[in-house]
Motif scaffolding. Structure first.
Motif, mmCIF file in Angstrom:
data_model
loop_
_atom_site.group_PDB
_atom_site.id
_atom_site.type_symbol
_atom_site.label_atom_id
_atom_site.label_comp_id
_atom_site.label_asym_id
_atom_site.label_seq_id
_atom_site.Cartn_x
_atom_site.Cartn_y
_atom_site.Cartn_z
ATOM 1 N N ALA A 38 22.793 69.120 100.859
ATOM 2 C CA ALA A 38 24.235 69.398 100.546
ATOM 3 C C ALA A 38 24.625 68.388 99.477
ATOM 4 O O ALA A 38 24.294 67.170 99.475
ATOM 5 C CB ALA A 38 25.092 68.937 101.767
ATOM 6 N N ILE A 39 25.189 68.571 98.393
ATOM 7 C CA ILE A 39 25.550 67.795 97.255
ATOM 8 C C ILE A 39 27.083 67.529 97.062
ATOM 9 O O ILE A 39 27.439 66.618 96.172
ATOM 10 C CB ILE A 39 24.708 68.184 96.014
ATOM 11 N N ALA A 40 27.856 68.332 97.642
ATOM 12 C CA ALA A 40 29.247 68.336 97.461
ATOM 13 C C ALA A 40 30.283 69.064 98.627
ATOM 14 O O ALA A 40 29.372 70.041 99.422
ATOM 15 C CB ALA A 40 29.643 69.089 96.198
ATOM 16 N N GLY A 41 31.119 68.743 98.822
ATOM 17 C CA GLY A 41 32.146 69.349 99.872
ATOM 18 C C GLY A 41 31.801 68.643 101.383
ATOM 19 O O GLY A 41 31.287 67.406 101.136
ATOM 20 N N ARG A 42 31.580 69.365 102.293
ATOM 21 C CA ARG A 42 31.306 68.661 103.628
ATOM 22 C C ARG A 42 29.624 68.508 103.583
ATOM 23 O O ARG A 42 28.947 69.483 103.410
ATOM 24 C CB ARG A 42 31.652 69.793 104.663
ATOM 25 N N MET A 43 29.122 67.415 103.608
ATOM 26 C CA MET A 43 27.560 67.005 103.189
ATOM 27 C C MET A 43 27.069 66.717 104.569
ATOM 28 O O MET A 43 25.837 66.464 104.567
ATOM 29 C CB MET A 43 27.819 65.905 102.251
ATOM 30 N N SER A 44 27.910 66.618 105.873
ATOM 31 C CA SER A 44 26.886 66.301 106.925
ATOM 32 C C SER A 44 28.073 66.458 108.343
ATOM 33 O O SER A 44 29.290 67.030 108.023
ATOM 34 C CB SER A 44 26.649 64.888 107.213
ATOM 35 N N GLY A 45 27.484 66.890 109.223
ATOM 36 C CA GLY A 45 28.384 67.092 110.291
ATOM 37 C C GLY A 45 28.774 68.475 110.574
ATOM 38 O O GLY A 45 27.728 69.321 110.088
ATOM 39 N N LEU A 46 29.692 68.842 111.295
ATOM 40 C CA LEU A 46 30.081 70.271 111.595
ATOM 41 C C LEU A 46 31.145 70.708 110.288
ATOM 42 O O LEU A 46 32.294 70.426 110.599
ATOM 43 C CB LEU A 46 30.607 70.157 112.831
ATOM 44 N N ILE A 47 30.838 71.768 109.757
ATOM 45 C CA ILE A 47 31.900 72.505 109.205
ATOM 46 C C ILE A 47 32.837 73.343 109.705
ATOM 47 O O ILE A 47 32.419 73.872 110.831
ATOM 48 C CB ILE A 47 31.070 73.329 108.011
ATOM 49 N N GLY A 48 33.960 73.289 109.188
ATOM 50 C CA GLY A 48 35.109 73.865 109.996
ATOM 51 C C GLY A 48 35.762 74.973 108.949
ATOM 52 O O GLY A 48 35.729 74.824 107.857
ATOM 53 N N MET A 49 37.038 75.298 109.522
ATOM 54 C CA MET A 49 37.743 76.183 108.712
ATOM 55 C C MET A 49 38.361 75.790 107.621
ATOM 56 O O MET A 49 38.745 74.458 107.430
ATOM 57 C CB MET A 49 38.904 76.592 109.592
ATOM 58 N N GLY A 50 38.321 76.517 106.423
ATOM 59 C CA GLY A 50 38.810 75.790 105.030
ATOM 60 C C GLY A 50 37.748 74.892 104.288
ATOM 61 O O GLY A 50 37.928 74.775 103.127
ATOM 62 N N GLU A 51 36.787 74.467 104.996
ATOM 63 C CA GLU A 51 35.839 73.506 104.343
ATOM 64 C C GLU A 51 34.659 74.291 103.461
ATOM 65 O O GLU A 51 34.332 75.422 103.931
ATOM 66 C CB GLU A 51 35.141 72.671 105.371
ATOM 67 N N SER A 52 34.284 73.479 102.526
ATOM 68 C CA SER A 52 33.216 74.084 101.757
ATOM 69 C C SER A 52 31.962 73.131 101.712
ATOM 70 O O SER A 52 32.282 71.932 101.964
ATOM 71 C CB SER A 52 33.628 74.575 100.347
ATOM 72 N N VAL A 53 30.975 73.724 101.253
ATOM 73 C CA VAL A 53 29.772 72.891 101.131
ATOM 74 C C VAL A 53 28.901 73.471 99.610
ATOM 75 O O VAL A 53 29.000 74.879 99.580
ATOM 76 C CB VAL A 53 28.724 72.858 102.250
ATOM 77 N N THR A 54 28.512 72.734 99.052
ATOM 78 C CA THR A 54 27.722 73.035 97.584
ATOM 79 C C THR A 54 26.509 72.607 98.061
ATOM 80 O O THR A 54 26.119 71.221 98.529
ATOM 81 C CB THR A 54 28.106 72.379 96.558
ATOM 82 N N TRP A 55 25.300 73.546 98.323
ATOM 83 C CA TRP A 55 23.904 73.249 98.469
ATOM 84 C C TRP A 55 23.138 73.414 97.029
ATOM 85 O O TRP A 55 23.439 74.086 96.141
ATOM 86 C CB TRP A 55 23.281 74.438 99.245
ATOM 87 N N ARG A 56 22.004 72.670 96.873
ATOM 88 C CA ARG A 56 21.022 72.538 95.785
ATOM 89 C C ARG A 56 19.870 72.578 96.696
ATOM 90 O O ARG A 56 19.360 72.020 97.461
ATOM 91 C CB ARG A 56 20.925 71.433 95.095
ATOM 92 N N ALA A 57 18.932 73.965 96.104
ATOM 93 C CA ALA A 57 17.652 74.265 96.772
ATOM 94 C C ALA A 57 17.006 74.959 95.711
ATOM 95 O O ALA A 57 17.574 75.455 94.641
ATOM 96 C CB ALA A 57 18.057 75.099 97.763
#
Length: 161
Positions: A38-57
């Motif tokens: 995870a490189i941006a947004g929610r990067m750890s923990g539990l993601i919830g409504m309206g949150e985003s995460v950017t993954w690099r893979a």
């Protein structure tokens, strides 16, 4: 548009399966073979409504980025993540949870559109749909493994607080 539907029976309470399914930290474990971070947004923990995460893979030998956002959320029964930006033309991943007799049925419905028109549809047939099914199956195997082992899920969920 390809659709992948997976059902996984988990011998754990619905809330445990639900929370592990939205754990950024557990997702990283389930995709360790791709180097996913995870490189941006929610990067750890539990993601919830309206949150985003950017993954690099790394997929198919290429580093890629993908951003998804939680667009529907009804704990502990349902949540949806949808691609905001990434290699696909789009995707919608529904996570559905039902509980009966101490068992949780986790159902994934993953709809996606490949890029590149006809070439994307050929890639779906040749390898992409199988690749995505395997990626989701491994993710679900890890969720099941952790949900059914109290020591494992407690460590992941404590780290998520």
């Amino acid at each position: 548009m390809p659709r992948i539907v997976l059902e996984t029976v988990i011998a754990a309470p619905i809330v445990v399966a639900f929370d592990l399914s939205r754990s950024i930290d557990l997702h990283k474990r389930s995709t360790a073979h791709t180097g996913e971070q995870a490189i941006a947004g929610r990067m750890s923990g539990l993601i919830g409504m309206g949150e985003s995460v950017t993954w690099r893979a790394k997929h198919f030998g290429l580093w890629q980025k993908l951003t998804s956002k939680i667009t529907a959320f009804d704990p502990p029964r349902f949540f949806v993540d949808e691609m905001v930006q990434g290699a696909f033309r789009g995707f919608r991943h529904e996570h559905i949870f039902t509980e009966e007799n101490g068992l949780t049925l986790m159902t994934d419905i993953f709809d996606y559109q490949s890029p590149c028109g006809i070439f994307g549809r050929i890639a779906d047939t040749l390898f992409l749909e199988r690749y995505m099914r395997n990626l989701l199956t491994e993710r679900n195997r890890i969720i099941k493994e952790f949900a059914e082992d109290e020591n494992k899920y407690c460590k992941v969920l404590q780290a998520s607080v």
